[in-house]
Design a protein around this motif. Structure first.
Motif, PDB file in Angstrom:
ATOM      1  N   SER A 197       0.883  -1.079   0.022  1.00  0.00           N
ATOM      2  CA  SER A 197      -0.136   0.052   0.039  1.00  0.00           C
ATOM      3  C   SER A 197       1.052   1.270  -0.065  1.00  0.00           C
ATOM      4  O   SER A 197       1.826   1.233   0.619  1.00  0.00           O
ATOM      5  CB  SER A 197      -0.908  -0.030   1.091  1.00  0.00           C
ATOM      6  N   THR A 198       0.417   2.376  -0.346  1.00  0.00           N
ATOM      7  CA  THR A 198       0.853   3.433  -0.259  1.00  0.00           C
ATOM      8  C   THR A 198       0.271   4.770   0.578  1.00  0.00           C
ATOM      9  O   THR A 198      -1.138   4.736   0.189  1.00  0.00           O
ATOM     10  CB  THR A 198       1.147   4.277  -1.582  1.00  0.00           C
ATOM     11  N   VAL A 199       0.875   5.321   1.266  1.00  0.00           N
ATOM     12  CA  VAL A 199      -0.008   6.031   2.267  1.00  0.00           C
ATOM     13  C   VAL A 199       0.741   7.466   2.280  1.00  0.00           C
ATOM     14  O   VAL A 199       1.799   7.631   2.265  1.00  0.00           O
ATOM     15  CB  VAL A 199       0.242   5.657   3.901  1.00  0.00           C
ATOM     16  N   SER A 200      -0.074   8.351   2.015  1.00  0.00           N
ATOM     17  CA  SER A 200       0.298   9.775   1.190  1.00  0.00           C
ATOM     18  C   SER A 200       0.172  10.766   2.357  1.00  0.00           C
ATOM     19  O   SER A 200       1.070  11.658   2.264  1.00  0.00           O
ATOM     20  CB  SER A 200      -0.565  10.212   0.035  1.00  0.00           C
ATOM     21  N   ASN A 201      -0.619  10.614   3.312  1.00  0.00           N
ATOM     22  CA  ASN A 201      -0.758  11.572   4.506  1.00  0.00           C
ATOM     23  C   ASN A 201      -0.086  11.208   5.739  1.00  0.00           C
ATOM     24  O   ASN A 201       0.296  10.025   5.991  1.00  0.00           O
ATOM     25  CB  ASN A 201      -2.285  11.790   4.889  1.00  0.00           C
ATOM     26  N   LYS A 202       0.553  12.416   6.581  1.00  0.00           N
ATOM     27  CA  LYS A 202       1.291  12.098   7.430  1.00  0.00           C
ATOM     28  C   LYS A 202       0.373  11.623   8.638  1.00  0.00           C
ATOM     29  O   LYS A 202      -0.944  11.632   8.616  1.00  0.00           O
ATOM     30  CB  LYS A 202       1.901  13.369   8.135  1.00  0.00           C
ATOM     31  N   GLN A 203       0.756  10.687   9.815  1.00  0.00           N
ATOM     32  CA  GLN A 203       0.185  10.259  10.935  1.00  0.00           C
ATOM     33  C   GLN A 203      -0.969   9.484  10.311  1.00  0.00           C
ATOM     34  O   GLN A 203      -2.037   9.608  10.902  1.00  0.00           O
ATOM     35  CB  GLN A 203      -0.348  11.395  11.828  1.00  0.00           C
ATOM     36  N   THR A 204      -0.703   8.543   9.434  1.00  0.00           N
ATOM     37  CA  THR A 204      -1.887   7.718   8.940  1.00  0.00           C
ATOM     38  C   THR A 204      -1.360   6.169   8.543  1.00  0.00           C
ATOM     39  O   THR A 204      -0.303   6.203   8.673  1.00  0.00           O
ATOM     40  CB  THR A 204      -2.325   8.123   7.484  1.00  0.00           C
ATOM     41  N   VAL A 205      -2.200   5.126   9.218  1.00  0.00           N
ATOM     42  CA  VAL A 205      -1.942   3.832   8.822  1.00  0.00           C
ATOM     43  C   VAL A 205      -2.709   3.029   8.315  1.00  0.00           C
ATOM     44  O   VAL A 205      -4.151   3.564   8.279  1.00  0.00           O
ATOM     45  CB  VAL A 205      -1.307   3.276  10.467  1.00  0.00           C
ATOM     46  N   VAL A 206      -2.521   1.973   7.394  1.00  0.00           N
ATOM     47  CA  VAL A 206      -3.723   1.273   6.892  1.00  0.00           C
ATOM     48  C   VAL A 206      -3.251  -0.231   7.366  1.00  0.00           C
ATOM     49  O   VAL A 206      -1.904  -0.583   7.467  1.00  0.00           O
ATOM     50  CB  VAL A 206      -3.514   1.211   5.427  1.00  0.00           C
ATOM     51  N   GLU A 207      -4.045  -1.251   7.276  1.00  0.00           N
ATOM     52  CA  GLU A 207      -3.845  -2.605   7.867  1.00  0.00           C
ATOM     53  C   GLU A 207      -4.708  -3.415   6.978  1.00  0.00           C
ATOM     54  O   GLU A 207      -5.683  -3.181   6.421  1.00  0.00           O
ATOM     55  CB  GLU A 207      -4.307  -2.832   9.357  1.00  0.00           C
ATOM     56  N   ILE A 208      -3.926  -4.686   6.845  1.00  0.00           N
ATOM     57  CA  ILE A 208      -4.770  -5.688   6.296  1.00  0.00           C
ATOM     58  C   ILE A 208      -4.434  -6.878   7.168  1.00  0.00           C
ATOM     59  O   ILE A 208      -3.297  -7.357   7.603  1.00  0.00           O
ATOM     60  CB  ILE A 208      -4.356  -5.965   4.935  1.00  0.00           C
ATOM     61  N   THR A 209      -5.490  -8.212   7.238  1.00  0.00           N
ATOM     62  CA  THR A 209      -5.199  -8.980   8.254  1.00  0.00           C
ATOM     63  C   THR A 209      -5.596 -10.457   7.554  1.00  0.00           C
ATOM     64  O   THR A 209      -6.300 -10.526   6.472  1.00  0.00           O
ATOM     65  CB  THR A 209      -5.805  -8.986   9.536  1.00  0.00           C
ATOM     66  N   THR A 210      -5.213 -11.232   8.156  1.00  0.00           N
ATOM     67  CA  THR A 210      -5.489 -12.737   7.695  1.00  0.00           C
ATOM     68  C   THR A 210      -5.389 -13.632   8.793  1.00  0.00           C
ATOM     69  O   THR A 210      -4.833 -13.596   9.970  1.00  0.00           O
ATOM     70  CB  THR A 210      -4.886 -13.346   6.373  1.00  0.00           C
ATOM     71  N   GLY A 211      -5.996 -15.002   8.731  1.00  0.00           N
ATOM     72  CA  GLY A 211      -5.655 -16.007   9.561  1.00  0.00           C
ATOM     73  C   GLY A 211      -7.016 -16.134  10.573  1.00  0.00           C
ATOM     74  O   GLY A 211      -7.800 -15.821  10.329  1.00  0.00           O
ATOM     75  N   ASN A 212      -6.497 -16.685  11.801  1.00  0.00           N
ATOM     76  CA  ASN A 212      -7.490 -17.126  12.949  1.00  0.00           C
ATOM     77  C   ASN A 212      -6.945 -16.624  14.034  1.00  0.00           C
ATOM     78  O   ASN A 212      -6.060 -16.561  14.600  1.00  0.00           O
ATOM     79  CB  ASN A 212      -7.675 -18.581  12.708  1.00  0.00           C
ATOM     80  N   SER A 213      -8.206 -16.102  14.747  1.00  0.00           N
ATOM     81  CA  SER A 213      -7.992 -15.231  16.206  1.00  0.00           C
ATOM     82  C   SER A 213      -7.771 -16.219  17.272  1.00  0.00           C
ATOM     83  O   SER A 213      -7.101 -15.988  18.211  1.00  0.00           O
ATOM     84  CB  SER A 213      -9.157 -14.520  16.444  1.00  0.00           C
ATOM     85  N   LEU A 214      -7.740 -17.765  16.876  1.00  0.00           N
ATOM     86  CA  LEU A 214      -7.565 -18.584  17.829  1.00  0.00           C
ATOM     87  C   LEU A 214      -6.068 -19.209  17.640  1.00  0.00           C
ATOM     88  O   LEU A 214      -5.392 -19.910  18.495  1.00  0.00           O
ATOM     89  CB  LEU A 214      -8.463 -19.699  17.774  1.00  0.00           C
ATOM     90  N   TRP A 215      -5.364 -18.738  16.746  1.00  0.00           N
ATOM     91  CA  TRP A 215      -4.041 -19.156  16.793  1.00  0.00           C
ATOM     92  C   TRP A 215      -3.257 -18.667  17.824  1.00  0.00           C
ATOM     93  O   TRP A 215      -3.279 -17.583  18.228  1.00  0.00           O
ATOM     94  CB  TRP A 215      -3.225 -18.480  15.513  1.00  0.00           C
ATOM     95  N   GLU A 216      -2.383 -19.702  18.219  1.00  0.00           N
ATOM     96  CA  GLU A 216      -1.607 -19.018  19.279  1.00  0.00           C
ATOM     97  C   GLU A 216      -0.031 -19.164  19.234  1.00  0.00           C
ATOM     98  O   GLU A 216       0.320 -18.182  18.693  1.00  0.00           O
ATOM     99  CB  GLU A 216      -1.725 -20.357  20.669  1.00  0.00           C
ATOM    100  N   ASP A 217       0.595 -20.427  19.390  1.00  0.00           N
ATOM    101  CA  ASP A 217       1.942 -20.083  19.302  1.00  0.00           C
ATOM    102  C   ASP A 217       2.464 -20.406  17.792  1.00  0.00           C
ATOM    103  O   ASP A 217       1.918 -21.645  17.342  1.00  0.00           O
ATOM    104  CB  ASP A 217       2.911 -21.366  20.074  1.00  0.00           C
ATOM    105  N   TYR A 218       3.004 -19.622  17.133  1.00  0.00           N
ATOM    106  CA  TYR A 218       3.498 -19.911  15.704  1.00  0.00           C
ATOM    107  C   TYR A 218       4.449 -18.990  15.074  1.00  0.00           C
ATOM    108  O   TYR A 218       5.052 -17.990  15.843  1.00  0.00           O
ATOM    109  CB  TYR A 218       2.124 -19.456  14.820  1.00  0.00           C
ATOM    110  N   ILE A 219       5.180 -19.304  14.044  1.00  0.00           N
ATOM    111  CA  ILE A 219       6.202 -18.596  13.261  1.00  0.00           C
ATOM    112  C   ILE A 219       5.524 -17.663  12.212  1.00  0.00           C
ATOM    113  O   ILE A 219       5.088 -18.353  11.369  1.00  0.00           O
ATOM    114  CB  ILE A 219       7.247 -19.394  12.920  1.00  0.00           C
ATOM    115  N   TYR A 220       5.769 -16.515  12.114  1.00  0.00           N
ATOM    116  CA  TYR A 220       5.241 -15.762  11.136  1.00  0.00           C
ATOM    117  C   TYR A 220       6.511 -15.069  10.297  1.00  0.00           C
ATOM    118  O   TYR A 220       7.282 -14.432  10.953  1.00  0.00           O
ATOM    119  CB  TYR A 220       4.743 -14.435  11.650  1.00  0.00           C
ATOM    120  N   GLU A 221       6.371 -15.390   8.713  1.00  0.00           N
ATOM    121  CA  GLU A 221       7.470 -14.854   8.007  1.00  0.00           C
ATOM    122  C   GLU A 221       7.069 -14.212   6.954  1.00  0.00           C
ATOM    123  O   GLU A 221       6.006 -14.308   6.501  1.00  0.00           O
ATOM    124  CB  GLU A 221       8.231 -16.192   7.493  1.00  0.00           C
TER     125      GLU A 221
END
Length: 206
Positions: free
Chosen positions: A47-71
């Motif tokens: 993504s490209t963020v043009s304005n100051k003090q701004t964030v964007v997010e995108i997620t995936t997966g399962n909210s029940l995931w516990e111990d894992y390696i994320y690469e």
């Protein structure tokens, strides 16, 4: 001779995405505009963020995931701030890695970022060099309350949350700006490997 047992962790991959199909259907956009771009011969999501003090997010997966390696592989084309997020319980409770390139006014750093009931905390900040237009391999190892973060297989952070630990949640990507804008960051080769219970191996017996 003496047989020395070894402690190993069984594991299995339960999520991958390299975006080579040109889509990001496995992901949920939380904010901003995301797109796939061909960079250095590989399709990458960012993504490209043009304005100051701004964030964007995108997620995936399962909210029940516990111990894992994320690469993930990351390349920034513009800006100072680069981020990944993990153990995303909800919008107000999650962890992140905040990476920042050196600019004319601010030093480079890497930090653990925690959001607890909406409040943002930075921990274990240290100087670390990140340059735009370089690909970095990022790896987060999550076991219990301990968080280890590696950059190109070099340990950058080893942090244990003894305050209000979050022990499960999704993964995500985050692009943002502070005072330095715009910011343009892309990600590739996302992989999540579940860490199972440890197994003791005795040489010659499995």
């Amino acid at each position: 001779f003496l047989l020395v047992p070894r402690l190993v962790f069984a594991s299995n991959v339960f999520f991958t995405d390299d975006f080579e199909d040109g889509t990001y259907n496995k992901w949920s956009v939380r904010s901003g505009t995301w797109s796939i771009k061909d960079i250095l011969g590989s399709k990458r999501l960012g993504s490209t963020v043009s304005n100051k003090q701004t964030v964007v997010e995108i997620t995936t997966g399962n909210s029940l995931w516990e111990d894992y390696i994320y690469e993930a592989d990351m390349i920034a084309l513009q800006g100072a701030d680069k981020n990944i997020i993990f153990r995303v319980s909800d919008e107000s409770n999650k962890y992140g890695i905040h990476m920042r390139s050196k600019t004319q006014y601010i030093p480079p750093l890497v930090c653990i970022e925690r959001w607890v009931t909406g409040e943002d905390f930075w921990d274990e900040c240290k100087s670390w060099s990140f340059s735009n237009n370089n690909v970095y391999h990022l790896k987060v190892v999550l076991v219990g309350t301990r968080i280890r973060f590696y950059v190109d297989d070099e340990l950058a952070i080893d942090f244990t949350d003894t305050v209000l630990p979050i022990t499960n949640g999704k993964i995500g990507l985050r692009v943002g700006t502070g005072e330095a804008a715009p910011s343009e960051v892309y990600f590739d080769n996302i992989k999540v490997t579940k860490i199972e219970s440890p197994v003791i191996l005795i040489p010659g017996h499995g």
